[in-house]
Write a protein that holds these residues in place. Sequence first.
Motif, short mmCIF file in Angstrom:
data_model
loop_
_atom_site.label_atom_id
_atom_site.label_comp_id
_atom_site.label_asym_id
_atom_site.label_seq_id
_atom_site.Cartn_x
_atom_site.Cartn_y
_atom_site.Cartn_z
N ARG A 276 0.85 -0.81 -0.25
CA ARG A 276 0.03 0.19 -0.02
C ARG A 276 0.88 1.42 -0.01
O ARG A 276 0.42 1.92 -0.80
CB ARG A 276 -1.32 -0.20 1.11
N ARG A 277 1.54 1.26 0.91
CA ARG A 277 2.74 2.19 0.43
C ARG A 277 3.80 2.90 -0.52
O ARG A 277 3.85 4.21 -0.84
CB ARG A 277 3.97 2.03 1.78
N ARG A 278 3.88 1.36 -1.14
CA ARG A 278 4.08 2.02 -2.33
C ARG A 278 3.55 2.74 -3.80
O ARG A 278 3.26 3.51 -4.16
CB ARG A 278 5.20 0.78 -3.35
N LEU A 280 0.75 4.15 -2.77
CA LEU A 280 0.38 5.64 -3.40
C LEU A 280 1.66 6.44 -3.06
O LEU A 280 0.60 7.73 -3.71
CB LEU A 280 0.07 6.45 -1.19
N ALA A 281 2.66 6.28 -2.75
CA ALA A 281 3.94 6.75 -3.36
C ALA A 281 3.70 6.82 -4.99
O ALA A 281 4.35 7.67 -5.42
CB ALA A 281 5.23 5.76 -2.69
#
Length: 318
Positions: A276-278, A280-281
């Motif tokens: 998920r972090r990737r 969003l990035a």
Amino acid sequence: MEAELAAAYDRCRELHRRHGRTYYLATRLLPAWKRRHVHALYGFTRYADEIVDRTDALPPAERAARLDDWAGRFLAGLHGEPVDDPLLPAVLHTIAVFDLDRDDFASFLKSMAMDLSVTSYPSYAHLLDYMEGSAAAIGTMMLPVLESSDPAAAREPARQLGFAFQLTNFIRDVGEDLARGRTYLPDEDLDRFGVSRDDLAEASRRGRATPAIRALIAYEVRRAQAHYAAAAPGITLLAPASQACMRTAYALYGGILDEVAAQDYDVFARRAVVPRRRRLAVAARALLTPTGTPVVVPGPPLPRAVPAEPTLPRTAAS
């Protein structure tokens, strides 16, 4: 009438949110007025897929009858007849707003019907015939919604992106497809690497791929990369308001291949998912990328033992 239409668009959006997380995130970068039309087209394709795949406890004949019934209601709606359906009003409205090519929808429904009777494909050319409806047609039906400065030039990249996205799904979901009795990796490729359907089933049961299966998957990853490369020029041909959306979808689907490579091409060990972090990035970076910037083609490193990069058959680039 307006309330029914709004409810149908909401239904499509919910299907997209629940089942298409990667593309749903990307569509949030579109202007609101475009977003609901993309949801409608996704809802159409997803609902047909649900009839085919989520009713597999039913006999094939009954599933085929359900698909035929729903397709019949859709075709009746195209001819102006009233439609009693929770999502078709949104689909029909989107088709009318953009004057979408009806042949794309007929091609898609034909491929969905194939899933009820076809369980494997002898060659990649045969698989491409299936993906013409299940993938390329989706790319071309989306193109008028996304808009382009040169629709004729953008058409083939849109088709190629459909191929790339679907082949990525086939690579990731070998085990899930096997459980439904289908294999989308071409028989000729399995033979090339000395892999049988029984080998795939055993690897799925054990949760671990053999070296031969990993080499096969690496080969298919390289083939998918060829489609991504063919699709890349089309991103900069889209309307400026649509480029961030498709940059994000392009990078995130390509990122699934990165995850497959990171687990040494063992698609049975775990489902390849972009964190998920990737995600969003990637979306944030796409928003900050100037319009017209060329797209970086995904390319995870491949084992030395993998044969030379597959070329795309003529039917994929015609």
